[in-house]
Write an enzyme that holds these catalytic residues in place. Structure first.
Site, PDB file in Angstrom:
ATOM      1  N   THR A 282       0.819  -1.223   0.000  1.00 10.83           N
ATOM      2  CA  THR A 282       0.000   0.000   0.000  1.00 10.83           C
ATOM      3  C   THR A 282       0.847   1.265   0.000  1.00 10.83           C
ATOM      4  O   THR A 282       0.287   2.366  -0.069  1.00 10.83           O
ATOM      5  CB  THR A 282      -0.918   0.029   1.233  1.00 10.83           C
ATOM      6  OG1 THR A 282      -0.119  -0.010   2.423  1.00 10.83           O
ATOM      7  CG2 THR A 282      -1.866  -1.161   1.230  1.00 10.83           C
ATOM      8  N   LYS A 353      -5.481  12.544   8.799  1.00 11.84           N
ATOM      9  CA  LYS A 353      -5.071  13.927   8.535  1.00 11.84           C
ATOM     10  C   LYS A 353      -6.081  14.612   7.612  1.00 11.84           C
ATOM     11  O   LYS A 353      -6.383  15.800   7.769  1.00 11.84           O
ATOM     12  CB  LYS A 353      -3.679  13.941   7.895  1.00 11.84           C
ATOM     13  CG  LYS A 353      -3.235  15.329   7.462  1.00 11.84           C
ATOM     14  CD  LYS A 353      -1.818  15.346   6.919  1.00 11.84           C
ATOM     15  CE  LYS A 353      -1.443  16.755   6.468  1.00 11.84           C
ATOM     16  NZ  LYS A 353      -0.020  16.868   6.076  1.00 11.84           N
ATOM     17  N   HIS A 487      -6.864   5.845  53.401  1.00  3.11           N
ATOM     18  CA  HIS A 487      -6.027   6.910  52.855  1.00  3.11           C
ATOM     19  C   HIS A 487      -4.637   6.390  52.492  1.00  3.11           C
ATOM     20  O   HIS A 487      -3.619   6.988  52.844  1.00  3.11           O
ATOM     21  CB  HIS A 487      -5.935   8.086  53.827  1.00  3.11           C
ATOM     22  CG  HIS A 487      -7.264   8.686  54.165  1.00  3.11           C
ATOM     23  ND1 HIS A 487      -8.199   9.032  53.211  1.00  3.11           N
ATOM     24  CD2 HIS A 487      -7.840   8.965  55.362  1.00  3.11           C
ATOM     25  CE1 HIS A 487      -9.284   9.514  53.797  1.00  3.11           C
ATOM     26  NE2 HIS A 487      -9.100   9.474  55.098  1.00  3.11           N
TER      27      HIS A 487
END
Length: 727
Positions: A282, A353, A487
């Site tokens: 590609t 893009k 805690h």
């Protein structure tokens, strides 16, 4: 924001379709809760997997119909529900509920109402009736719910042809595809305030589109090349049915052709064969010009025409499974390198893009909502959808690159940190707020894959930090162990033959702090231990599993979170990452373990066997207490804990004070200190309290002074040579 309640009795496929659309498109709506009258409904499991509150509520749980309706209304009110969506809910709604939510209850019906509606017309009964009547078309209807079955105003309908050879099963499958598209459209219309009710009729009013909705992308040509073939045949087939030309590569092309989906080879487009064992297929100007051309730019259009190139409107690509490959034991560098995708990320980034003209899909879960929008918009998708997909592409490719970098850097010598540190983690969920209500917060990464919430409200920022601290401490122990955390500091821990005994010993360390704290265990939670824990309110109980009946027992307190802890599949120690101004601090996790063979006796008297057992137990605990940390312990339990003071002596005094308040004797105890004693005063505090042995790293310039004080008081002391500061 439109808060939606889903009512479902079965698999929940319409719920799943709606959830996908709401999470991929810019619709101002969210599913607040899923409610089912069937405890085994797949919809409830799906909801939990999506981290959406799931509620089982049936008539059998209530004494009267009125009580059942009241409980439904209370549940809806508690989640601030604006719209109810019935997605396969097999129970007629109470009149009071219908009245309360008048014109705000949608139902999806698998036929074209008013035909084939009414009492008894649901599921396959509808399709059987359609075929028996010789109808040439059926379809799906979204309508508003009234007191009468299937007689409310119709919002949307879509037709489905009945083929001569259709069976109830084949017709059901075709109608279900339409339902999955139709229901999200109707919900989106509600969210956009496009629906008015006049004289018991639905009037649709279109609102002005936002700036991002002014442009649409017509999908005429798609390039498909996927490593993960999940759903691709059905997706490509649907694209073809919509008139989309498909181009494909390698194995994807072969798969599509095997299933009768027309597709061109990529070489037919480029005029060039795939070469180098598929490494190059590609990477070609015809492909990337087709992806990157700005189609409202006359010069770009002229260049395309000059070179005989056509634009590509959709790229469907997912990447070589690099992370799955490198997760395998013993993977070689060559195997890792070969699974680095080049063409895939390049195509995706080109399309992303150019999102105004080219759509890009990297995640198979996007196929169905994408098709739904194509069908709704005559083969087009909005710029807003394409932009959302583009953002997902860039997030995913960044994560992919970060995984490659991390793996290659990870081949350095153990303990070496990378020259560049990158994080790319998917958002797991938004949190109501951070440490404090004025702070925004979200959870990223795979935390929820290992901490699976089975019951209770969503986890908060502080819950997650505390749960993580509890499980890190729990990982130090092999015996049945219970740790209680408040805690991030342990306020009690113990090991015993049974969890109930371990819990009672851990709780006895401090009977006040565990209220609203976190309990974690390293064995399947049994009823005896659960019953003991149930005596006080705890925010979270964490266990690897829950024995039969335990979950149901603990779920009676609706605000308590119950979490199933899954072991990490790779067993890898994570990095410890903290933010600082203009940067980050990164260190390897503190996974150092210490056994009897690793300590050095520095006093005249060596510890007894019981003292050594207690010393090693205390050392495991003090490692997880905020510095300066002091822990008094016995052979299998904590006795007093002092944390986070500026002076080690003050931490010791706090631990002694806590033990005294709980009437826990410290005579014969041991003391563990996370760092060395800079002076003898810290040791003398322990002596005064009744401790007989000490474990500490050593390394102070005054070690000899401290050792001398220990010898003077007949204290046994060992040095580990390892410090465990925790800031």
């Amino acid at each position: 924001m439109l808060n939606i309640a889903i009512f479902a009795s079965g698999r929940g496929t319409n719920f799943e379709a709606l959830h996908r659309v709401l999470t991929t498109q810019r619709i101002d709506a969210a599913i607040a809760v899923v409610i089912s009258n069937n405890s085994d409904a797949g919809a409830l499991s799906l909801a939990r997997s999506f981290h959406i509150p799931a509620v089982h509520l049936s008539r059998k749980q209530c004494a009267t119909d009125t009580e059942f309706a009241d409980r439904l209304l209370e549940t809806l009110a508690s989640y601030n529900v604006d719209l109810i969506v019935l997605a396969g809910y097999m129970k007629k709604l109470d009149a009071a509920l219908v009245a309360r939510y008048r014109n705000r209850i949608l139902n999806i019906h698998p036929a074209l109402l008013p035909k084939f509606g009414g009492h008894g017309m649901y599921g396959h009964y509808v399709h059987e009736a359609v075929i028996a009547a010789g109808e040439k078309e059926s379809g799906a209807t979204v309508h508003l719910v009234t007191d009468e079955y299937d007689e409310g105003p119709i919002v949307l309908q879509e037709r489905v042809p009945v083929a001569p050879g259709d069976t109830p099963e084949s017709l059901a499958a075709k109608v279900l595809v339409v339902e999955h598209a139709l229901l999200p459209r109707a919900v989106a219309m509600f969210a956009r305030h496009e629906i008015d009710i006049e004289h018991n009729r639905v009037i649709i009013t279109r609102q002005p589109s936002s700036e991002t909705d002014t442009h649409v992308i017509r999908i005429r040509k798609a390039l498909i090349s996927v490593s993960d073939k999940t759903g691709i045949v059905a997706f490509a087939s649907a694209l073809h049915a919509l008139g989309v030309e498909i181009i494909s590569t390698g194995g994807t092309h072969s798969l599509l052709r095997e299933h009768g989906v027309p597709a061109k080879q990529i070489s037919e487009l480029t005029g060039f064969p795939e070469i180098l064992d598929g490494r190059v297929k590609t990477l070609h100007p015809v492909v990337h010009a087709g992806l990157l051309a700005v189609l409202d730019n006359p010069d770009h259009l002229h260049q395309l025409a000059t070179h005989g190139i056509e634009s590509i409107d959709l790229v469907v690509v997912n990447l070589y499974p690099f992370e799955a490959t490198v997760a395998k034991p013993g993977v070689t560098l060559e195997e890792a390198i070969e699974n680095i995708d080049i063409g895939g990320p390049t195509m995706l980034r080109s399309a992303a893009k150019n999102y105004k003209f080219t759509a890009a899909i990297i995640d198979p879960s996007r196929y169905e909502p994408f098709l739904a929008e194509l069908r709704e918009n005559n083969g087009s998708v909005s710029e807003a959808t394409s932009f959302a997909l583009a953002r997902e592409v860039f997030r995913s490719t960044a994560k992919y690159d970060a995984a490659i970098t991390a793996h290659l850097d990870g081949r350095d010598e153990a303990g070496t940190l990378p020259a560049t540190f990158s994080l790319s983690l998917p958002k797991a969920m938004d949190l109501r707020y951070g440490e404090n209500p004025h702070q925004a917060a979200a959870l990223y990464g795979d935390f929820l894959n290992y901490f699976r919430k089975l019951h209770g409200k969503e986890l908060s920022f502080n819950n997650i930090i505390d749960a993580n601290a509890a499980v890190n401490l729990l990982g130090e122990f092999d015996m049945p162990t219970v740790v209680i955390v408040k805690h991030t500091n342990p306020c009690g821990a113990a090991s015993a033959a049974s969890l109930v005994d371990a819990y009672k010993l851990a709780f006895a360390t401090d009977t006040k702090a565990p209220y609203g704290g976190i309990i974690a265990v390293n064995r399947p939670l049994d009823m005896a231990a659960a019953d003991a824990m149930n005596a006080i309110f705890t925010e979270i109980i964490i266990a690897p599993s829950f024995e039969p009946g335990v979950l149901e027992f603990l779920m009676k307190k609706k605000d308590r979170r119950l979490i199933e802890l899954k072991p990490r599949a790779d067993g890898a120690a994570p990095l410890d990452v903290r933010s600082v101004a203009h940067g980050m601090l990164v260190q390897t996790a503190d996974t150092k373990k210490t056994g009897a063979a690793d300590v050095r006796v520095v006093t005249r008297r060596a510890p007894t066997e019981d003292e050594m057992t207690a010393l090693l137990f205390g050392w495991k605990i003090v490692k997880h207490v905020k510095s300066n940390a002091i822990v008094y312990a016995g052979v299998n339990r904590t006795l007093g804990i002092g944390a986070g003071q500026m002076s080690r002596v003050e931490s010791s005094k706090i631990a002694v004070l806590k033990a005294a308040e709980e009437h826990v004797p410290l005579a014969g105890s041991i003391i563990a200190s996370d760092a060395y004693f800079p002076f003898a005063d810290g040791l003398l505090e322990a002596v005064k309290a009744g401790a007989t042995a000490v474990i500490q790293p050593g390394g102070s310039v005054r070690d000899e002074e401290v050792i001398a004080a220990a010898n003077e008081h007949n204290i046994a002391m060992v040095f580990t040579g390892v410090r465990h500061f925790r800031h």
